[in-house]
Structures are given as C-alpha cells and as structure tokens.
Motif scaffolding. Structure first.
Motif, PDB file in Angstrom:
ATOM      1  N   ILE A  30      11.910  -0.211  15.650  1.00 57.40           N
ATOM      2  CA  ILE A  30      11.207   1.036  14.883  1.00 57.40           C
ATOM      3  C   ILE A  30      12.001   1.660  13.763  1.00 57.40           C
ATOM      4  O   ILE A  30      11.484   1.868  12.736  1.00 57.40           O
ATOM      5  CB  ILE A  30      11.202   2.124  15.950  1.00 57.40           C
ATOM      6  N   VAL A  31      13.317   1.566  13.764  1.00 57.05           N
ATOM      7  CA  VAL A  31      14.382   2.014  12.544  1.00 57.05           C
ATOM      8  C   VAL A  31      13.959   1.002  11.439  1.00 57.05           C
ATOM      9  O   VAL A  31      13.908   1.649  10.341  1.00 57.05           O
ATOM     10  CB  VAL A  31      15.830   2.144  12.888  1.00 57.05           C
ATOM     11  N   LEU A  32      13.854  -0.165  11.558  1.00 56.89           N
ATOM     12  CA  LEU A  32      13.363  -1.055  10.579  1.00 56.89           C
ATOM     13  C   LEU A  32      12.391  -0.945  10.007  1.00 56.89           C
ATOM     14  O   LEU A  32      12.238  -1.169   8.708  1.00 56.89           O
ATOM     15  CB  LEU A  32      13.819  -2.491  10.950  1.00 56.89           C
ATOM     16  N   PHE A  33      11.156  -0.635  10.674  1.00 62.26           N
ATOM     17  CA  PHE A  33       9.970  -0.313  10.150  1.00 62.26           C
ATOM     18  C   PHE A  33      10.089   0.836   9.080  1.00 62.26           C
ATOM     19  O   PHE A  33       9.436   0.907   8.187  1.00 62.26           O
ATOM     20  CB  PHE A  33       8.990  -0.146  11.178  1.00 62.26           C
ATOM     21  N   MET A  34      10.913   1.724   9.907  1.00 59.95           N
ATOM     22  CA  MET A  34      11.020   2.932   9.017  1.00 59.95           C
ATOM     23  C   MET A  34      11.655   2.763   7.599  1.00 59.95           C
ATOM     24  O   MET A  34      11.577   3.572   6.367  1.00 59.95           O
ATOM     25  CB  MET A  34      11.578   4.123   9.615  1.00 59.95           C
ATOM     26  N   ALA A  35      12.686   1.846   7.749  1.00 58.07           N
ATOM     27  CA  ALA A  35      13.537   1.443   6.334  1.00 58.07           C
ATOM     28  C   ALA A  35      12.588   0.587   5.449  1.00 58.07           C
ATOM     29  O   ALA A  35      12.739   0.884   4.275  1.00 58.07           O
ATOM     30  CB  ALA A  35      14.615   0.707   6.831  1.00 58.07           C
ATOM     31  N   THR A  36      11.943  -0.045   5.913  1.00 61.41           N
ATOM     32  CA  THR A  36      10.764  -0.838   4.861  1.00 61.41           C
ATOM     33  C   THR A  36       9.860   0.093   4.239  1.00 61.41           C
ATOM     34  O   THR A  36       9.605   0.185   3.060  1.00 61.41           O
ATOM     35  CB  THR A  36      10.021  -1.944   5.378  1.00 61.41           C
ATOM     36  N   ALA A  37       9.497   1.001   4.797  1.00 66.89           N
ATOM     37  CA  ALA A  37       8.338   2.121   4.363  1.00 66.89           C
ATOM     38  C   ALA A  37       9.318   2.998   3.464  1.00 66.89           C
ATOM     39  O   ALA A  37       8.635   3.248   2.327  1.00 66.89           O
ATOM     40  CB  ALA A  37       7.776   2.806   5.403  1.00 66.89           C
ATOM     41  N   ALA A  38      10.508   3.294   3.885  1.00 70.10           N
ATOM     42  CA  ALA A  38      10.956   4.194   2.715  1.00 70.10           C
ATOM     43  C   ALA A  38      11.508   3.496   1.538  1.00 70.10           C
ATOM     44  O   ALA A  38      11.531   3.786   0.579  1.00 70.10           O
ATOM     45  CB  ALA A  38      12.522   4.494   3.363  1.00 70.10           C
ATOM     46  N   GLY A  39      11.870   2.235   1.785  1.00 70.68           N
ATOM     47  CA  GLY A  39      12.220   1.154   0.544  1.00 70.68           C
ATOM     48  C   GLY A  39      10.854   1.115  -0.355  1.00 70.68           C
ATOM     49  O   GLY A  39      11.071   1.443  -1.714  1.00 70.68           O
TER      50      GLY A  39
ATOM     51  N   SER B 226       0.825  -1.093  -0.117  1.00 75.14           N
ATOM     52  CA  SER B 226      -0.208  -0.066   0.085  1.00 75.14           C
ATOM     53  C   SER B 226       1.089   1.249  -0.004  1.00 75.14           C
ATOM     54  O   SER B 226       0.384   2.339  -0.563  1.00 75.14           O
ATOM     55  CB  SER B 226      -0.974   0.130   1.320  1.00 75.14           C
ATOM     56  N   MET B 227       1.969   1.355   0.415  1.00 76.22           N
ATOM     57  CA  MET B 227       2.839   2.257   0.552  1.00 76.22           C
ATOM     58  C   MET B 227       3.421   2.717  -0.636  1.00 76.22           C
ATOM     59  O   MET B 227       3.594   3.980  -1.311  1.00 76.22           O
ATOM     60  CB  MET B 227       3.893   2.052   1.516  1.00 76.22           C
ATOM     61  N   ILE B 228       3.645   1.809  -1.667  1.00 75.36           N
ATOM     62  CA  ILE B 228       3.998   2.054  -2.964  1.00 75.36           C
ATOM     63  C   ILE B 228       3.058   2.902  -3.562  1.00 75.36           C
ATOM     64  O   ILE B 228       3.376   3.873  -4.170  1.00 75.36           O
ATOM     65  CB  ILE B 228       4.258   0.513  -3.930  1.00 75.36           C
ATOM     66  N   GLY B 229       1.774   2.436  -3.499  1.00 77.59           N
ATOM     67  CA  GLY B 229       0.614   3.228  -4.306  1.00 77.59           C
ATOM     68  C   GLY B 229       0.467   4.486  -3.577  1.00 77.59           C
ATOM     69  O   GLY B 229       0.195   5.492  -4.296  1.00 77.59           O
ATOM     70  N   ALA B 230       0.449   4.625  -2.161  1.00 75.29           N
ATOM     71  CA  ALA B 230       0.458   5.868  -1.719  1.00 75.29           C
ATOM     72  C   ALA B 230       1.284   6.889  -1.934  1.00 75.29           C
ATOM     73  O   ALA B 230       1.044   8.198  -2.175  1.00 75.29           O
ATOM     74  CB  ALA B 230       0.457   5.793  -0.077  1.00 75.29           C
ATOM     75  N   ALA B 231       2.592   6.547  -1.838  1.00 73.92           N
ATOM     76  CA  ALA B 231       3.602   7.470  -2.128  1.00 73.92           C
ATOM     77  C   ALA B 231       3.809   8.034  -3.719  1.00 73.92           C
ATOM     78  O   ALA B 231       4.056   9.121  -3.903  1.00 73.92           O
ATOM     79  CB  ALA B 231       4.998   6.896  -1.888  1.00 73.92           C
TER      80      ALA B 231
ATOM     81  N   GLY C 104       7.765   3.244  -5.010  1.00 73.47           N
ATOM     82  CA  GLY C 104       6.547   4.218  -5.828  1.00 73.47           C
ATOM     83  C   GLY C 104       6.944   5.436  -6.332  1.00 73.47           C
ATOM     84  O   GLY C 104       6.385   5.763  -7.408  1.00 73.47           O
ATOM     85  N   VAL C 105       8.119   6.157  -5.965  1.00 73.75           N
ATOM     86  CA  VAL C 105       8.410   7.240  -6.682  1.00 73.75           C
ATOM     87  C   VAL C 105       8.999   6.981  -7.912  1.00 73.75           C
ATOM     88  O   VAL C 105       8.778   7.757  -9.160  1.00 73.75           O
ATOM     89  CB  VAL C 105       9.289   8.015  -5.612  1.00 73.75           C
ATOM     90  N   MET C 106       9.917   5.882  -7.855  1.00 71.30           N
ATOM     91  CA  MET C 106      10.487   5.433  -9.213  1.00 71.30           C
ATOM     92  C   MET C 106       9.527   5.157 -10.322  1.00 71.30           C
ATOM     93  O   MET C 106       9.517   5.575 -11.381  1.00 71.30           O
ATOM     94  CB  MET C 106      11.447   4.442  -8.915  1.00 71.30           C
TER      95      MET C 106
ATOM     96  N   VAL D 129       8.570  14.923  -3.726  1.00 69.09           N
ATOM     97  CA  VAL D 129       9.232  13.573  -3.570  1.00 69.09           C
ATOM     98  C   VAL D 129       9.748  13.629  -2.138  1.00 69.09           C
ATOM     99  O   VAL D 129       9.445  12.580  -1.407  1.00 69.09           O
ATOM    100  CB  VAL D 129      10.308  13.376  -4.377  1.00 69.09           C
ATOM    101  N   LEU D 130      10.414  14.713  -1.622  1.00 67.51           N
ATOM    102  CA  LEU D 130      10.759  14.477  -0.019  1.00 67.51           C
ATOM    103  C   LEU D 130       9.303  14.567   0.768  1.00 67.51           C
ATOM    104  O   LEU D 130       9.431  13.747   1.711  1.00 67.51           O
ATOM    105  CB  LEU D 130      11.373  16.073   0.158  1.00 67.51           C
ATOM    106  N   LEU D 131       8.267  15.165   0.431  1.00 68.51           N
ATOM    107  CA  LEU D 131       6.900  15.014   1.144  1.00 68.51           C
ATOM    108  C   LEU D 131       6.529  13.524   1.362  1.00 68.51           C
ATOM    109  O   LEU D 131       6.100  13.019   2.371  1.00 68.51           O
ATOM    110  CB  LEU D 131       5.922  15.944   0.643  1.00 68.51           C
ATOM    111  N   ALA D 132       6.728  12.610   0.097  1.00 65.92           N
ATOM    112  CA  ALA D 132       6.373  11.478   0.087  1.00 65.92           C
ATOM    113  C   ALA D 132       7.201  10.506   0.810  1.00 65.92           C
ATOM    114  O   ALA D 132       6.958   9.780   1.711  1.00 65.92           O
ATOM    115  CB  ALA D 132       6.253  10.922  -1.340  1.00 65.92           C
ATOM    116  N   PHE D 133       8.461  10.771   1.022  1.00 64.78           N
ATOM    117  CA  PHE D 133       9.485  10.113   1.846  1.00 64.78           C
ATOM    118  C   PHE D 133       9.197  10.577   3.568  1.00 64.78           C
ATOM    119  O   PHE D 133       9.253   9.472   4.210  1.00 64.78           O
ATOM    120  CB  PHE D 133      10.730  10.490   1.430  1.00 64.78           C
TER     121      PHE D 133
END
Length: 346
Positions: free
Chosen positions: A239-248, A91-96, A253-255, A115-119
């Motif tokens: 918490i850091v790893l959850f943030m890493a998966t969302a950033a990936g 879902s994060m791919i579609g949302a971003a 999604g942005v690409m 793009v920065l807002l999406a991240f």
C-alpha cells in the motif's frame, strides 16, 4: 521441582543481504545492463548527432526529459521489486496537473493549497489502488489498468463540465509563488527537476539498502508467504509503495503545469509504459524480488537520451517507439543472461 519451557518464536528472521565482492559481485548487479546501455546510447548519439547532443544545452534538454521519467520510474521500480505494477501513473500526471490548472487558473485558488490538494488526491488514489490489490487479491495489473482509464475519463469529463475545455491556462497566476520557484527553477540549461530526480534516487537507494523497509520490499517480492511468516507487513509495504508511485506521478504533473503555465488532460499519456520500460531496462524483473532503483534511473536516462537524440540526429521521431520496443526486448534478454551467469558463479 521447577520446570522451564521454551516459547517458540512466532516469526522467522529474514535472511540478510550480503554483498559479494569481485567479478561475481559485479555480474550480480541488476543495473549492470542499464549502465552499459546508457553508455552505448550516449556514444551512439554523440557520434551521429554531434555537438547538438553532447553540448551543455543538449544535455540539459535530455536530462530534463530523463528526470521527469526517472522521478516516477524510481518508485515504480520499488513497487515492481515488491512484485506489483502500477499502470495508473500516466493518468495521474494529467489528473494532478488539471487539479492545479482548474483550481488556480479557473477558480483563482492560491497555488500552495491547490498543490497540496493535488498531492492529497494522489495519495488517496494510491491508497485505494493498494487496498484494492490487498483486499481483493486481484492482479495489480488489472486494478491499476482500470484506475488508468477511470482517472483519464474523469479528468476529461470534469474538465469539460467545469471549464468547457481540456486545456486550462494558469494566466500567470502561479508566477511569484514560492512553489513555482521551488519546483521549476533553472540554472542555465539545467532544470531543478534533475536535482529532484537525483535526490529521489539517492533517498530510494538508501531505503532499499540501509533500511528495514527496503529489506521488507525485497522479501515481499521474493516470496510473499515466507515474508509474511517472517513478520513482514506485506500488505502495508504494498500500500505504501502504491502511494509512493502516485505521489511521484503527481510531482511530475505539478512540475509540468507550473512550468508550461497550463494543464492538459492528455498530459502523461503512455508515460506508464515508459516507466515500466525504464525499470525493466534497469534490471527489475517482472516477477518481482530483483532489481535496483539506480538501474531504473539509468533506464530513464537511456530513454531520455534516445527520445531527444533521435531529433538531434535528424531521424524521423516515429522510430522512437520502435527503439523503445527493441530496447525492452534486449534488456530482458540481457538481464536474464546476467542473472544466469551470476547464479552459475555461486
């Protein structure tokens, strides 16, 4: 008369990971099954699909598919090694993508700030997932499953409310932007996404093997109580790893939106399951504490080759999901066998 007292240590040092040489060391490598599986799938489709699969154009196509999956599968594997899941990445791919598409294509915002807002949005969602898992003690499977549906529903609802559509075009407003070149350029049939995938895999491998944070990830997934007693900041790690998966997922999604010139609310559908399959095929245990990011990358490569190899071979694409199911089952069985052999060889 003086007396001396010894202050007891507050923490117990973590055991250090020691490499094992020889055949026993090779059998203990979690990525062994993934490498063998990738080689087998490559040989299979090279034989049945011929040059269309193994030629440079074919390689560029399935490597791009593998890269988009691998960029997410690598941080997902790190999270699984720590003992947690993230099912919200699809879902994060579609949302971003829709944040960029609506911002740039509908409101006319500049590409880079959007793009920065999406991240920033992705990092907040990842942070919330991590905090919810840590604070409530609920299984991450449940928390991120809820996030998956929340994100998908909000993306569809907000897109319809603001643009009256679920597919928004950028109308070439992204062309000429530095970020468009940086994230979507190609060299021949090979896209820059492949380089991003390799760079992320290399960075994650260094983190897992050479940094204290990588040791903390393995310790958290192996025995969370022992890790906490040893001074590992287990909550911070998760918490850091959850943030890493969302950033990936956000990066993919942005690409995609910059490559295709449009965003779609359903983009990334079922990608969360394929990333988990890639990590499991790569040797990650569902119980945590075991696995490698290199194995997850080979898992993504296997899925990428299979997804397009079926088309090149002229087979019905409907067989792809059956292939994924069989591959997941075989991977779990092979990984269990490899671990048993490794333990017996000690």
């Amino acid at each position: 008369m003086t007396s001396t007292t010894t202050t007891p240590s507050k923490t117990t040092p973590l055991p250090q990971r020691r490499p094992v040489a020889g055949v026993a060391g090779l059998l203990r490598r979690p990525e062994l099954g993934a490498v063998a599986g990738a080689l087998g799938v490559y040989l299979l489709f090279t034989v049945v699909a011929g040059n269309s699969f193994s030629a440079l154009e074919g390689m560029g196509n399935w490597l791009t598919v593998a890269a988009e999956l691998g960029i997410i599968a690598v941080p997902v594997a790190m999270l699984m090694i720590s003992g947690e899941f993230d099912l919200s990445v699809g879902s994060m791919i579609g949302a971003a993508g829709m944040i960029v598409a609506v911002g740039v294509g509908h409101y006319g915002w500049p590409v880079a700030p959007t793009v920065l807002l999406a991240f920033a949005f992705a990092l907040v969602i990842g942070f919330c997932n991590g905090v919810l898992v840590v604070m409530t003690g609920l299984p991450s499977f449940i928390v991120t499953l809820a996030t998956l549906f929340l994100l998908r529903g909000l993306t569809i609802g907000i897109s319809r409310a603001t643009t009256a559509s679920t597919n928004v075009s950028l109308d070439d407003a992204h062309q000429g932007s530095f970020l468009t070149t940086f994230l979507t350029s190609t060299r021949g049939t090979f896209s820059i996404e492949i380089l991003w995938w390799l760079a992320i895999t290399a960075l994650a491998t260094w983190v897992m093997l050479r940094s204290r944070f990588g040791n903390w990830i393995c310790a958290t997934g192996g025995d969370i109580a022992a890790a906490r007693n040893s001074g590992v900041k287990v909550d911070r790690v998760r918490i850091v790893l959850f943030m890493a998966t969302a950033a990936g997922a956000c990066l993919v999604g942005v690409m995609q939106v910059l490559t295709f010139g449009s965003g779609d609310v359903l983009r990334g559908d079922q990608q969360e399951l394929q990333t988990v399959i890639a990590a499991v095929v790569g040797g990650c245990l569902l119980t945590g504490g075991y696995g490698t990011v290199v194995g997850a990358s080979f898992g993504a490569l296997t899925i990428g080759m299979a997804s397009l190899g079926i088309n090149y071979a002229g087979w019905d694409p409907d067989w792809f999901k059956a292939f994924l199911g069989a591959m997941l089952l075989l991977a779990v069985m092979a990984n269990n066998l490899i671990r048993k052999k490794a333990l017996e060889s000690r």
